[in-house]
Scaffold this motif. Structure first.
Motif: not given
Length: 275
Positions: A165, A168, A181, A185-187
Motif C-alpha cells: 500500500e 501504490e 495494476y 492486484s496491488v499486493q
C-alpha cells in the motif's frame, strides 16, 4: 570509459547532496527528526537548528563532490565527510523508532528505509578512503553490500501489505510501472517487484565470479535505482517547488548513491579483467 567510471560517482554524490541541501534549507525535514529523537533531541528549536546545520554540511559534501571531479586532493576530505555523515543516521537504527512493531519489529523496517540508504554512502566513503590499499575484488564486494542489503531488505518488505500500500502512489503514477495494476492486484504487483529485487541482487552476486552473469546482474540492479529516479518526474509529491524536493523526494534522490556504488563495481571489475 575508465575516466567516466571514475568521475561519475562524484557527480552523482554532488547532485544528490546539493538537492537535499536545498530541500533542507527550504524547510523539509527528511528523516532528521526521527534520527535525532534516537539521540534524545525533541525540542523543536534545537531540531530546526540541527536541520540547518545538516543543510550546511550537505552543501559542503556537494561542493567537495564537485571539486573531486577535477581535484584529487578533494577526494579524501569528501570520503571522511561521507563516513561521518552516514554514521549519525545509521546508529539510530539501534533504536526502536524505525521499526514496525505490528510486523514484529526487526527486520520489518518503516522510516528506516531511508536510513539504510546511508550504507551506500558509508561504503562510498570507505572506498575512496582505502581504494589504494584494498584489492579490486574487496572493493567490489564492499560496494555490493549496500546494493544487496537494500534490495534484500526493502525487496523483502514488498511482500507485506503495509509496503504494498505504501508504494501504490509511486507505482500508480509511473509510466514505467503503472501497467502492473492493470494486470495484477496491488499486493501481487508489490510481490512481483520484491521478486525482481531478490533475483537482481542474487544474479549480481553470482556475476562477481561468473563473468556471463555480471552484466545481466548489474543492469537488473541498475534498473531498480534508475526507475526510482523517474519517480522524481512522475510522482507529484516529489517536489514542493522548483528545485525543492519534498521529504518523499529526498527519500528518492538518495538512490543516486546506489547508482554510484554500481558504477564503482563496474570500474573495479574492469580493472580486474585487465590483469
Amino acid at each position: 570509459m575508465s575516466f567516466l567510471l571514475r568521475k561519475l560517482p562524484f557527480a552523482l554524490v554532488a547532485i544528490a547532496f546539493a538537492l537535499i541541501a536545498v530541500a533542507l534549507f527550504s524547510g523539509q525535514w527528511g528523516g532528521i527528526k526521527r534520527v535525532f529523537e534516537f539521540y534524545g533531541v525533541t525540542n523543536e528549536e534545537v531540531l530546526s537548528s540541527i536541520r540547518l546545520l545538516t543543510a550546511i554540511i550537505f552543501s559542503v559534501a556537494a561542493i567537495l563532490g564537485a571539486l573531486a571531479l577535477r581535484f584529487e586532493r578533494a577526494v579524501k576530505p569528501l570520503a571522511i565527510l561521507l563516513i561521518l555523515i552516514s554514521l549519525v543516521p545509521l546508529l539510530s537504527l539501534l533504536g526502536s523508532g524505525h521499526w514496525i512493531d505490528s510486523l514484529g519489529g526487526f527486520p520489518a523496517i518503516g522510516s528506516g528505509q531511508g536510513i539504510i540508504k546511508y550504507f551506500a554512502l558509508l561504503t562510498l566513503g570507505v572506498t575512496w578512503l582505502y581504494r589504494d590499499s584494498l584489492s579490486p575484488l574487496k572493493l567490489i564486494w564492499l560496494n555490493y553490500f549496500p546494493v544487496g542489503l537494500v534490495l534484500l531488505w526493502i525487496g523483502g518488505m514488498k511482500f507485506t501489505a503495509l509496503e504494498a500500500e505504501g508504494i501504490e502512489g509511486l507505482v500508480s503514477t509511473s509510466p514505467l510501472m503503472s501497467w502492473l495494476y492493470s494486470v495484477f492486484s496491488v499486493q501481487m504487483a508489490s510481490n512481483l517487484i520484491g521478486i525482481y529485487d531478490l533475483i537482481a541482487l542474487a544474479i549480481l552476486a553470482l556475476g562477481i565470479y561468473i563473468r556471463q552473469l555480471f552484466w545481466p546482474g548489474l543492469l537488473l540492479c541498475a534498473a531498480v535505482f534508475i526507475t526510482t529516479q523517474t519517480f522524481l518526474y512522475s510522482y507529484p509529491g516529489s517536489w514542493v517547488a522548483p528545485w525543492q524536493l519534498s521529504s518523499s523526494g529526498i527519500f528518492i534522490i538518495k538512490d543516486l548513491w546506489f547508482i554510484a556504488n554500481l558504477v564503482l563495481i563496474l570500474g573495479f571489475r574492469n580493472s580486474m579483467e585487465k590483469y
